[in-house]
Design a protein around this motif. Structure first.
Motif, PDB file in Angstrom:
ATOM      1  N   ARG A 176       0.947  -1.085   0.004  1.00 51.70           N
ATOM      2  CA  ARG A 176       0.104  -0.042   0.069  1.00 51.70           C
ATOM      3  C   ARG A 176       0.755   1.268   0.161  1.00 51.70           C
ATOM      4  O   ARG A 176       1.950   1.307   0.503  1.00 51.70           O
ATOM      5  CB  ARG A 176      -1.029   0.027   1.314  1.00 51.70           C
ATOM      6  CG  ARG A 176      -0.308   0.153   2.700  1.00 51.70           C
ATOM      7  CD  ARG A 176      -1.384  -0.199   3.777  1.00 51.70           C
ATOM      8  NE  ARG A 176      -1.512  -1.769   3.541  1.00 51.70           N
ATOM      9  CZ  ARG A 176      -2.513  -2.262   4.342  1.00 51.70           C
ATOM     10  NH1 ARG A 176      -3.004  -1.507   5.298  1.00 51.70           N
ATOM     11  NH2 ARG A 176      -2.783  -3.564   4.189  1.00 51.70           N
ATOM     12  N   SER A 195     -11.570   9.952   3.487  1.00 47.26           N
ATOM     13  CA  SER A 195     -11.518   9.640   4.923  1.00 47.26           C
ATOM     14  C   SER A 195     -11.067   8.114   5.088  1.00 47.26           C
ATOM     15  O   SER A 195     -10.917   7.349   4.450  1.00 47.26           O
ATOM     16  CB  SER A 195     -12.895   9.773   5.328  1.00 47.26           C
ATOM     17  OG  SER A 195     -13.750   8.602   4.644  1.00 47.26           O
ATOM     18  N   GLN A 196     -10.958   8.044   6.369  1.00 42.22           N
ATOM     19  CA  GLN A 196     -10.395   6.643   6.799  1.00 42.22           C
ATOM     20  C   GLN A 196     -11.229   5.594   6.415  1.00 42.22           C
ATOM     21  O   GLN A 196     -11.079   4.646   6.177  1.00 42.22           O
ATOM     22  CB  GLN A 196     -10.002   6.820   8.277  1.00 42.22           C
ATOM     23  CG  GLN A 196      -9.410   5.178   8.667  1.00 42.22           C
ATOM     24  CD  GLN A 196      -7.956   5.149   8.007  1.00 42.22           C
ATOM     25  OE1 GLN A 196      -7.346   6.146   7.873  1.00 42.22           O
ATOM     26  NE2 GLN A 196      -7.635   4.014   7.474  1.00 42.22           N
ATOM     27  N   ALA A 197     -12.695   5.824   6.553  1.00 37.99           N
ATOM     28  CA  ALA A 197     -13.721   5.147   6.365  1.00 37.99           C
ATOM     29  C   ALA A 197     -13.648   4.734   4.620  1.00 37.99           C
ATOM     30  O   ALA A 197     -13.834   3.361   4.320  1.00 37.99           O
ATOM     31  CB  ALA A 197     -15.091   5.646   6.639  1.00 37.99           C
ATOM     32  N   ASP A 198     -13.495   5.944   3.885  1.00 37.62           N
ATOM     33  CA  ASP A 198     -13.055   5.438   2.507  1.00 37.62           C
ATOM     34  C   ASP A 198     -12.023   4.505   2.127  1.00 37.62           C
ATOM     35  O   ASP A 198     -12.342   3.756   1.252  1.00 37.62           O
ATOM     36  CB  ASP A 198     -12.791   6.743   1.571  1.00 37.62           C
ATOM     37  CG  ASP A 198     -14.076   7.897   2.005  1.00 37.62           C
ATOM     38  OD1 ASP A 198     -15.269   7.465   2.049  1.00 37.62           O
ATOM     39  OD2 ASP A 198     -13.996   8.876   1.714  1.00 37.62           O
ATOM     40  N   LEU A 199     -10.794   4.952   2.858  1.00 39.45           N
ATOM     41  CA  LEU A 199      -9.735   4.096   2.443  1.00 39.45           C
ATOM     42  C   LEU A 199     -10.016   2.552   3.077  1.00 39.45           C
ATOM     43  O   LEU A 199      -9.498   1.547   2.343  1.00 39.45           O
ATOM     44  CB  LEU A 199      -8.370   4.606   3.263  1.00 39.45           C
ATOM     45  CG  LEU A 199      -7.930   5.929   2.803  1.00 39.45           C
ATOM     46  CD1 LEU A 199      -6.924   6.473   3.560  1.00 39.45           C
ATOM     47  CD2 LEU A 199      -7.565   5.977   1.304  1.00 39.45           C
ATOM     48  N   ASP A 200     -10.446   2.607   4.111  1.00 35.04           N
ATOM     49  CA  ASP A 200     -10.847   0.890   4.704  1.00 35.04           C
ATOM     50  C   ASP A 200     -11.933   0.088   3.531  1.00 35.04           C
ATOM     51  O   ASP A 200     -11.800  -0.911   3.365  1.00 35.04           O
ATOM     52  CB  ASP A 200     -11.398   1.174   5.824  1.00 35.04           C
ATOM     53  CG  ASP A 200     -10.627   1.595   7.219  1.00 35.04           C
ATOM     54  OD1 ASP A 200      -9.310   1.491   6.819  1.00 35.04           O
ATOM     55  OD2 ASP A 200     -10.977   1.953   8.213  1.00 35.04           O
ATOM     56  N   GLY A 201     -12.813   1.127   3.142  1.00 41.18           N
ATOM     57  CA  GLY A 201     -13.690   0.269   2.303  1.00 41.18           C
ATOM     58  C   GLY A 201     -13.245  -0.019   1.108  1.00 41.18           C
ATOM     59  O   GLY A 201     -13.466  -1.133   0.410  1.00 41.18           O
ATOM     60  N   GLU A 228     -10.060  -0.764   0.413  1.00 37.44           N
ATOM     61  CA  GLU A 228      -9.217  -1.953   0.659  1.00 37.44           C
ATOM     62  C   GLU A 228      -9.952  -3.014   0.819  1.00 37.44           C
ATOM     63  O   GLU A 228      -9.450  -4.146   0.293  1.00 37.44           O
ATOM     64  CB  GLU A 228      -8.457  -1.556   1.907  1.00 37.44           C
ATOM     65  CG  GLU A 228      -7.086  -2.799   1.907  1.00 37.44           C
ATOM     66  CD  GLU A 228      -5.903  -2.299   2.800  1.00 37.44           C
ATOM     67  OE1 GLU A 228      -5.155  -2.892   2.914  1.00 37.44           O
ATOM     68  OE2 GLU A 228      -6.219  -1.272   3.579  1.00 37.44           O
ATOM     69  N   ARG A 229     -11.313  -3.012   1.105  1.00 36.81           N
ATOM     70  CA  ARG A 229     -12.088  -4.215   1.505  1.00 36.81           C
ATOM     71  C   ARG A 229     -12.439  -4.962   0.028  1.00 36.81           C
ATOM     72  O   ARG A 229     -12.633  -5.950  -0.161  1.00 36.81           O
ATOM     73  CB  ARG A 229     -13.288  -3.625   2.101  1.00 36.81           C
ATOM     74  CG  ARG A 229     -13.326  -4.000   3.700  1.00 36.81           C
ATOM     75  CD  ARG A 229     -14.231  -3.119   4.521  1.00 36.81           C
ATOM     76  NE  ARG A 229     -15.627  -3.675   4.092  1.00 36.81           N
ATOM     77  CZ  ARG A 229     -16.541  -3.208   4.256  1.00 36.81           C
ATOM     78  NH1 ARG A 229     -16.611  -1.765   4.834  1.00 36.81           N
ATOM     79  NH2 ARG A 229     -17.742  -3.703   3.857  1.00 36.81           N
TER      80      ARG A 229
END
Length: 405
Positions: A99, A164-170, A172-173
């Motif tokens: 990453r 946002s961190q939620a965007d990045l986590d999503g 990557e999911r």
């Protein structure tokens, strides 16, 4: 309760199962992210590929246009270019990280790669890239890790505060499901390329469309071209193996390239012979046009050989000499062989007659000979050579010759 990324995951898996084109998947993927509230302005996919001429495939989607652009990067460029590794993809390909993030508002971050300067100049504010390995290990290039055999997926935004961190986590999911789509597309692409390389464009498509069983085939009408290299036995005894193979390949380059450029299909390289067909289709490939194309491809092959021989003479290499026989008829086109070793080819008396016709080029001392049946359908007139008895055929066969230009 499922969120946006769960739904995209499910959709990607179904797209992989349906084997839909990657370009349509990427286009819909970008649109779904934006419509779902993820401020993606650009998506870029880089993937290595085991291919004789293509080194990398690069796919890009832009939110401003909604367009998907695909670029094939030749292996030679990947092997020799330093610039291609001075990129985020090059960094990820080293296998030390999977990453890479960059704040494109920070001058120090922008200075890391020339690409970041270009993105920042376009108003991009944040860059996030992820890579995943999949499939078998292939040692493709010295500067790419042996373990890198997959793809990288990058996302760029123009949102001032970045992702946002939620965007990045999503994001990557959904990466594994997206890579499954990529792998399906790669394998389908490589399968098609391999089949086209070894069988030809028309025959390869027949196999991909399901014509895979022994005995699968059909009768088709076509022009048939058969060519054979002259003096190959002598060449094999007087040249070393490398020089001999180079000579045979130079001959194949002249003949097969000309056939391909004129809409023909090279079915087989038989030792130092070439068998090709020009199938008829009255809507798109009329009989007269395909016979003219077969004749033109033969003449182009001789022109290419004449050009090659000038260079070969200067290098002290033997000249390329060959004969070409042309015929028109019905062939059995399909799978022959055993249950465990199949060949997709054309067979039948018409193929044998084209071969015998080429054999007469030596006896008649003219390099381009066609049957009277071919001449009847070809719009260009040939010179009458009379009737000749050909081995394996009870009745005499009318032959004609054509000039090499």
């Amino acid at each position: 309760m499922a969120d946006l990324f769960d739904n995209i995951n499910d959709w990607l898996m179904q797209e992989a199962l349906d084997e839909n084109p990657l370009t349509s998947i990427v286009e819909t993927f970008g649109r779904r992210l934006v419509e779902g509230g993820v401020p993606v302005a650009r998506i870029s996919i880089g993937r290595s590929i085991l291919h004789p001429t293509i080194g990398l495939l690069d796919v890009q989607w832009e939110q401003d246009t909604g367009q998907v652009n695909t670029q094939a990067v030749p292996r030679q460029i990947v092997r020799n270019s330093l610039e291609i590794f001075d990129t985020p993809f090059g960094e990820l390909s080293k296998g030390k990280t999977d990453r890479l993030f960059a704040d494109l508002r920070d001058p120090d971050e922008v200075a890391r790669f020339p690409m970041f300067e270009q993105l920042a100049a376009r108003g991009m504010t944040y860059y996030a890239a992820f890579s995943r390995s999949f499939g078998r290990t292939h040692h493709l290039y010295e500067r790419i890790s042996n373990e890198f055999r997959g793809a990288s997926l990058s996302f760029t935004t123009k949102r001032f505060s970045g992702f946002s961190q939620a965007d990045l986590d999503g994001l990557e999911r959904v990466l594994p499901a997206f890579c499954i789509c990529l792998r399906m597309d790669i394998e389908r692409f490589v399968a098609g390329e391999i089949l086209e390389t070894y069988l030809g464009k028309i025959s390869g498509k027949q196999v991909l469309d399901g014509q895979v069983e022994r005995g699968d085939g059909q009768e088709i009408d076509c022009a048939i071209l058969y060519s054979d290299l002259r003096g190959s036995v002598t060449l094999s005894q007087t040249l070393d193996s490398t020089a001999y193979l180079d000579t045979v390949n130079a001959y194949f380059d002249c003949v097969a390239t000309a056939i391909d450029e004129h809409g023909g299909e090279v079915l087989k390289f038989i030792g130092d012979g070439v068998l090709a067909i020009f199938p008829f289709d009255e809507a798109n490939r009329p009989r007269a046009n395909m016979c003219a194309a077969a004749l033109s491809s033969a003449q182009e092959a001789f022109a290419r050989a004449e050009h090659a021989n000038r260079g070969r003479s200067g290098d002290g290499l033997p000249a390329l000499h060959f004969g070409v026989g042309l015929h028109v008829g019905t062939v059995i086109y399909g799978n022959v062989g055993t249950a465990r070793r199949l060949d997709f080819t054309a067979t039948g008396p018409a193929v044998g007659l084209a071969s015998r016709c080429e054999g007469m080029t030596r006896e008649l001392d003219t390099p381009l000979v066609a049957t009277g049946a071919f001449a009847e359908h070809c719009p260009r007139a040939g010179a009458d050579l009379g009737q000749h008895r050909l081995r394996g055929f009870a009745d005499p066969i009318a032959l004609v010759s054509y000039p090499l230009t």
